[in-house]
Design a protein around this motif. Structure first.
Motif, short mmCIF file in Angstrom:
data_model
loop_
_atom_site.label_atom_id
_atom_site.label_comp_id
_atom_site.label_asym_id
_atom_site.label_seq_id
_atom_site.Cartn_x
_atom_site.Cartn_y
_atom_site.Cartn_z
N ALA B 15 24.71 32.35 -24.41
CA ALA B 15 26.02 31.72 -24.29
C ALA B 15 26.14 30.54 -25.26
CB ALA B 15 26.25 31.26 -22.86
N ILE B 16 25.08 29.77 -25.34
CA ILE B 16 25.11 28.62 -26.24
C ILE B 16 25.21 29.08 -27.69
CG2 ILE B 16 23.70 26.73 -27.14
CD1 ILE B 16 22.67 26.34 -24.25
N GLN B 17 24.45 30.08 -28.02
CA GLN B 17 24.50 30.62 -29.38
C GLN B 17 25.89 31.16 -29.69
OE1 GLN B 17 22.26 30.25 -31.60
NE2 GLN B 17 20.23 30.92 -30.99
N ASP B 18 26.49 31.85 -28.74
CA ASP B 18 27.84 32.37 -28.94
C ASP B 18 28.79 31.24 -29.30
OD1 ASP B 18 27.06 34.91 -28.40
OD2 ASP B 18 27.85 35.00 -26.37
N THR B 19 28.72 30.18 -28.51
CA THR B 19 29.62 29.05 -28.76
C THR B 19 29.38 28.46 -30.14
OG1 THR B 19 29.65 28.54 -26.40
CG2 THR B 19 30.41 26.83 -27.91
N LEU B 20 28.11 28.27 -30.47
CA LEU B 20 27.82 27.67 -31.76
C LEU B 20 28.21 28.59 -32.91
CD1 LEU B 20 24.42 25.87 -31.08
CD2 LEU B 20 26.73 24.92 -31.13
N ASP B 21 28.11 29.88 -32.70
CA ASP B 21 28.53 30.81 -33.75
C ASP B 21 30.02 30.62 -34.05
OD1 ASP B 21 26.05 31.88 -33.98
OD2 ASP B 21 26.47 33.70 -32.83
N VAL B 22 30.80 30.42 -33.00
CA VAL B 22 32.25 30.33 -33.17
C VAL B 22 32.67 28.96 -33.68
CG1 VAL B 22 34.45 30.39 -31.97
CG2 VAL B 22 32.70 32.08 -31.43
N VAL B 23 32.00 27.96 -33.19
CA VAL B 23 32.51 26.61 -33.34
C VAL B 23 31.49 25.66 -33.95
CG1 VAL B 23 32.02 25.26 -31.28
CG2 VAL B 23 34.39 25.62 -32.00
N GLY B 24 30.33 26.22 -34.31
CA GLY B 24 29.29 25.39 -34.90
C GLY B 24 29.53 25.14 -36.38
#
Lengths: 114, 114
Positions: B15-24
DNA sequence: GTTATCTGTTACATAAAGGATAGTACTTAC
DNA sequence: GTAAGTACTATCCTTTATGTAACAGATAAC
C-alpha cells in the motif's frame, strides 16, 4: 491574498520536501513498516524487505542519522546487530497510516474501474 | 504469528509503495500543493514551483493519468491551458496534511537541537 | 517580418538511485 | 581447513530522475 497564497505554498512545499527528503525514496518507509513487527538483524531485514545489502546498509545509516532507528551491537558468538525503531519514529505514525490508507483505497478504486 | 506479521507487513509495504508510486518523487506533491490555491497555467506552474518545462510536462501527464488533476484548454487569443485539482485529489488531503505536519515538526526538532 | 507570449516537445547531458555480484572479517561447527 | 552464518563493504553497471537549451506551432502587437 495572492502573496499570501504563494507564501503559504512555499511553506507547505518546504515541509513536504523535508519529509520526503527524510523518508522518501523506495525503501525508507518500507523498512520502517517492516521494523514495526520488532527488532531485526541485517540479513533478516535484507530478506524480509527484499533489498540488497548495499542499499540496505545505506538506508539504515540514513535512518539512524535522522533518529528514526537505532543500531545495537550484541556481543554474541557471531557478533549480532539489531535494528529497531526509536520512540521518535512513532511521530511518523500519522504519515504511515495516511500513506497506507490511501494506497489501499487507490488500489480498490483502480480495481473497481477495471 | 510470525506468518501473520510478515503478511500484514507485506500488505502495508504494498500500500505504501502504491502511494509513493503515484505521488512520490520530487515534484508531484509539490505540484498538488501549489495547485491548491487555484487553477494555473503551464508557465505559471513552472515559475511558481521552480520546475523546468520538460519535467513539468511529464509530471502533469502522470498526475492526470492518475486522476489527480485535470487539464482544460481555453480557446483564448494565445491558446491557454489550465490545470486544476480534481475532486478525487481531495482524498490525498490526509496524506498531504500528515507529510506537511511532520516536515514542520521535524524541522523544529532539528533547529532546537542545533 | 520581427518580436513576444503561451504551450509544450526534442535532443542532449548529467546526477541520483538502485541493483548484482564478490569479497572482507570474525566465529563457530565439522 | 572447509563450510556456514553474521554483518557489512567494494566494485561495477543499469536505470531512473532531473536539468539545460533550443525549437515548433499558434496568435497577436509593432
Amino acid at each position: 491574498m495572492q502573496e499570501h497564497s504563494i507564501d503559504s505554498c512555499q511553506k507547505a512545499k518546504r515541509a513536504i520536501q523535508d519529509t520526503l527528503d527524510v523518508v522518501g525514496g523506495k525503501w525508507k518507509l518500507v523498512l520502517i513498516s517492516v521494523l514495526r513487527s520488532g527488532k531485526k538483524g541485517f540479513n533478516e531485514l535484507s530478506r524480509e524487505a527484499g533489498i540488497s545489502p548495499r542499499i540496505l546498509s545505506k538506508e539504515l545509516q540514513e535512518l539512524e542519522m535522522n533518529g528514526l532507528i537505532s543500531r545495537t551491537v550484541y556481543q554474541t558468538k557471531p557478533i549480532t546487530v539489531k535494528y529497531e525503531l526509536t520512540p521518535y519514529c512513532a511521530t511518523l505514525n500519522d504519515v504511515l497510516a495516511a500513506l497506507e490508507k490511501w494506497g489501499h483505497q487507490h488500489r480498490q478504486k483502480i480495481i473497481s474501474e477495471g
